[in-house]
Design a protein around this motif. Structure first.
Motif, PDB file in Angstrom:
ATOM      1  N   ASP A   1       0.812  -1.216   0.000  1.00 63.96           N
ATOM      2  CA  ASP A   1       0.000   0.000   0.000  1.00 63.96           C
ATOM      3  C   ASP A   1       0.848   1.270   0.000  1.00 63.96           C
TER       4      ASP A   1
ATOM      5  N   TRP B   1      -9.192  -4.878   0.848  1.00 65.26           N
ATOM      6  CA  TRP B   1     -10.309  -5.743   1.240  1.00 65.26           C
ATOM      7  C   TRP B   1     -11.125  -6.175   0.027  1.00 65.26           C
TER       8      TRP B   1
ATOM      9  N   PRO C   1       3.328   0.620   4.755  1.00 68.35           N
ATOM     10  CA  PRO C   1       1.948   0.112   4.820  1.00 68.35           C
ATOM     11  C   PRO C   1       1.721  -1.103   3.918  1.00 68.35           C
TER      12      PRO C   1
ATOM     13  N   HIS D   1      -1.561  -3.930   3.735  1.00 67.55           N
ATOM     14  CA  HIS D   1      -2.855  -4.175   4.363  1.00 67.55           C
ATOM     15  C   HIS D   1      -3.021  -5.649   4.773  1.00 67.55           C
TER      16      HIS D   1
ATOM     17  N   GLY E   1      -9.511  -0.575  -2.227  1.00 64.29           N
ATOM     18  CA  GLY E   1      -8.848  -1.060  -1.024  1.00 64.29           C
ATOM     19  C   GLY E   1      -8.545  -2.545  -1.102  1.00 64.29           C
TER      20      GLY E   1
END
Length: 245
Positions: free
Chosen positions: A20, A236, A77, A79, A234
């Motif tokens: 990320d 997810w 970062p 995720h 994102g």
């Protein structure tokens, strides 16, 4: 009747796709913001991989250590949903999934971050720019395609250091085109060339609001893109898409 998917290849870009953040920029933002500014100012003048190598020499001259660079990479970062998504997909026996990384970062950055996230065995192959630590702690980065040797033949616009489309084709040829489906996860303009080579049964997971989306949309409108396109913002959402494959 749709062909049953028994073998699939998932290809990941690294920066802003699997991870990320952008690793080249991140290290300088954390450790030497003045060099991050230099990188931004000099970007129009110097090939990107050469510029990263120059900034690494400057960072070393400032006294920055290998341990500090590795520490910055471990803070980058990444995720948890992306970690879960790729781990679950790899664990599934049907279809059998092989992972390939195609990245314009470098092998030290990528492997340091993957190891920290427990993903060091995810990829069958990582195709990226070579890099190594010298005894003094300098990270020496160089182009995958040596400027002094034969160059790639990309007509789409890949950076001189690497044509991701040619690298994807080479990997598929090495595997004797054994995959029923190829899924490409990317975000940037340098991911466009391999996406153009995908077939009707293949899929691109394109991150929204970045360079790849703009390039894909014009081709998609003109009917010049063969593969299925799914958009995500994102990690997810990538996890969700993987769970539906």
């Amino acid at each position: 009747m749709a062909t049953e998917i028994q073998q699939q290849l998932v290809v990941f870009d690294f920066d802003w796709s699997l991870a990320d953040q952008d690793s080249d920029r991140w290290v300088l933002e954390v450790l030497a913001p003045e060099l991050r500014r230099k990188m931004k100012d000099m970007k129009p003048q110097i090939q990107w991989t050469d510029l990263v190598a120059l900034c690494m020499r400057d960072l070393h001259a400032k006294g920055t250590t290998r341990e500090e660079i590795e520490g910055a990479l471990r803070q980058m970062p990444f995720h948890p949903a992306m970690v879960r998504g790729v781990q679950n997909l790899k664990a599934n026996s049907t279809p059998k999934t092989t992972f390939l990384c195609l990245s314009n970062a470098n092998i030290i950055y990528i492997t340091t971050i993957l190891k920290d996230r427990g993903l060091e065995t995810l990829f069958e192959e990582i195709v990226t720019n070579p890099a190594e630590w010298d005894p003094s702690g300098l990270l020496k980065v160089r182009r995958r395609v040596d400027p002094a040797g034969p160059q790639h033949h990309c007509a789409v616009g890949c950076s001189p250091n690497m044509c991701k489309g040619e690298e994807l084709e080479a990997f598929l040829a090495k595997k004797q085109h054994a995959f029923d489906r190829v899924i490409y996860v990317g975000d940037g303009s340098n991911d466009f060339c391999p996406v153009l080579r995908l077939r009707s049964q293949d899929m691109v997971l394109c991150r929204r609001y970045r360079g790849l989306q703009k390039m894909i949309e014009s081709y998609k409108e003109e009917g010049r893109l063969k593969c299925t396109v799914k958009y995500w913002t994102g990690a997810w959402e990538v996890e969700e898409i993987f769970g539906q494959l």
